[in-house]
Design an enzyme around this catalytic site. Sequence first.
Site, mmCIF file in Angstrom:
data_model
loop_
_atom_site.group_PDB
_atom_site.id
_atom_site.type_symbol
_atom_site.label_atom_id
_atom_site.label_comp_id
_atom_site.label_asym_id
_atom_site.label_seq_id
_atom_site.Cartn_x
_atom_site.Cartn_y
_atom_site.Cartn_z
ATOM 1 N N LYS A 134 0.715 -1.388 0.029
ATOM 2 C CA LYS A 134 0.127 0.032 -0.030
ATOM 3 C C LYS A 134 0.733 1.393 0.116
ATOM 4 C CE LYS A 134 -3.314 -0.959 -0.668
ATOM 5 N NZ LYS A 134 -3.503 -1.834 -2.036
ATOM 6 N N HIS A 136 7.367 -7.329 -2.437
ATOM 7 C CA HIS A 136 7.162 -6.775 -1.083
ATOM 8 C C HIS A 136 8.198 -7.290 0.101
ATOM 9 C CE1 HIS A 136 3.653 -4.737 -2.130
ATOM 10 N NE2 HIS A 136 2.820 -5.653 -2.004
ATOM 11 N N SER A 176 -5.044 2.669 3.927
ATOM 12 C CA SER A 176 -5.084 2.080 2.662
ATOM 13 C C SER A 176 -5.207 0.402 2.918
ATOM 14 C CB SER A 176 -4.065 2.199 1.901
ATOM 15 O OG SER A 176 -3.852 1.714 0.359
HETATM 16 P P1 A3P Z 1 -5.405 4.436 -1.288
HETATM 17 O O1 A3P Z 1 -5.964 3.249 -0.767
HETATM 18 O O2 A3P Z 1 -4.901 5.313 -0.303
HETATM 19 O O3 A3P Z 1 -6.095 5.361 -2.427
HETATM 20 P P2 A3P Z 1 -0.271 -0.369 -3.799
HETATM 21 O O4 A3P Z 1 -0.043 -0.360 -5.170
HETATM 22 O O5 A3P Z 1 1.570 -0.540 -2.850
HETATM 23 O O6 A3P Z 1 -0.926 -1.531 -3.326
HETATM 24 O O7 A3P Z 1 -0.571 0.881 -3.351
HETATM 25 C C1 A3P Z 1 -1.753 1.366 -3.476
HETATM 26 C C2 A3P Z 1 -2.252 2.731 -3.032
HETATM 27 O O8 A3P Z 1 -1.505 3.689 -4.052
HETATM 28 C C3 A3P Z 1 -3.789 3.210 -3.103
HETATM 29 O O9 A3P Z 1 -3.890 4.173 -2.173
HETATM 30 C C4 A3P Z 1 -3.746 3.550 -4.309
HETATM 31 O O10 A3P Z 1 -4.892 4.443 -4.790
HETATM 32 C C5 A3P Z 1 -2.550 4.523 -4.537
HETATM 33 N N1 A3P Z 1 -2.313 4.854 -5.977
HETATM 34 C C6 A3P Z 1 -2.100 3.595 -6.996
HETATM 35 N N2 A3P Z 1 -1.891 4.529 -8.169
HETATM 36 C C7 A3P Z 1 -1.891 5.927 -7.918
HETATM 37 C C8 A3P Z 1 -1.582 7.342 -8.435
HETATM 38 N N3 A3P Z 1 -1.357 7.260 -9.968
HETATM 39 N N4 A3P Z 1 -1.639 8.398 -7.855
HETATM 40 C C9 A3P Z 1 -1.923 8.265 -6.504
HETATM 41 N N5 A3P Z 1 -2.068 7.348 -5.850
HETATM 42 C C10 A3P Z 1 -1.950 5.925 -6.444
#
Ligand code: A3P
Length: 287
Positions: free
Chosen positions: A44, A99, A129
């Site tokens: 996240k 991860h 998140s």
């Molecule tokens: P949120 O749940 O706060 O919206 P991961 O890919 O490590 O699982 O992380 C997911 C998080 O990154 C989510 O956060 C997602 O919305 C955010 N995320 C992914 N792409 C993004 C982008 N282009 N801009 C901003 N946040 C992004």
Amino acid sequence: MPVHYVTYKGIKFPPAYNSVHSLSFAHNEFLVRDDDVFNITYPKSGTVWMTEILSLIRSHGHPSWNQTVLNSDRMPWFSTRLGLEAALSYPSPRLLTCHLPRHIFPKSFSHSTAKVIYTLRDPRDVVVSYFYFCKMCNSYEDPVSFEQFLRDFLSGELPHGSWFEHVRGWMQMKDRENFFFITYEELKQDLQGSVRRLCHFLGQNLDDDAISSVVQNASFTAMRQNPMCSSILLPADIMDQTKGQFLRKGICGDWKNHFTVAQSETFNRIYLEKMQGLDVAFPWDRD
Ligand code: A3P
């Protein structure tokens, strides 16, 4: 249905894609190539975002690869059962994702010049998140409450282990030439500048139009519209999209809508304790 996590070296992993064998193979036998590029995060923290950015940089800003090939095929999760095969047959130079904490990352990395990009995020936003993600993803236990989830995060009980140990482990490499770290907050604040820095680290020359195209195609809006990275194609038994969206809010500071004053105080106390001696200032340290 209760979730039976896979445990490797004391850390829990979601059962859908991981096995003790895949993790042990990644740790002990996986052969890192000198021209590999790794996208490494605690969950996240912006993993999928960085995947889009790195694949767009690889394609010099042309979006067709990102728009036609699933992110997990563009940057395989080499420590998982499915990802390993993809990683082994990937022609060099490979883009790979995981991860894994530093201490169970492939041993063969120690003597290689492979590059690591480590993305971190304000741990308070990570926990929020992660909480919503666990609600929709069936290979994670459904959180009982945010209160309990936060406690588990702080004590390192969640799948993928302790955020603090993950960060401390990887940040030991901060002065190595083949290590680059960046925060989600920096990506949000200045995506263009961040992409330029990434290109420099990767030794990729992109002109201004190519950089603009990376920025445009890696925006939250563009990613939400791209089924190859929005997770919309995942089957319902893996991710129940009726319970939320993988690309949920994409903002900094959502923790303020979730933490009570008492939770925030406890968090700060534990954060200071656990991060003591780590000689790096993160954007969220200013809060
Ligand atoms: P949120 O749940 O706060 O919206 P991961 O890919 O490590 O699982 O992380 C997911 C998080 O990154 C989510 O956060 C997602 O919305 C955010 N995320 C992914 N792409 C993004 C982008 N282009 N801009 C901003 N946040 C992004």
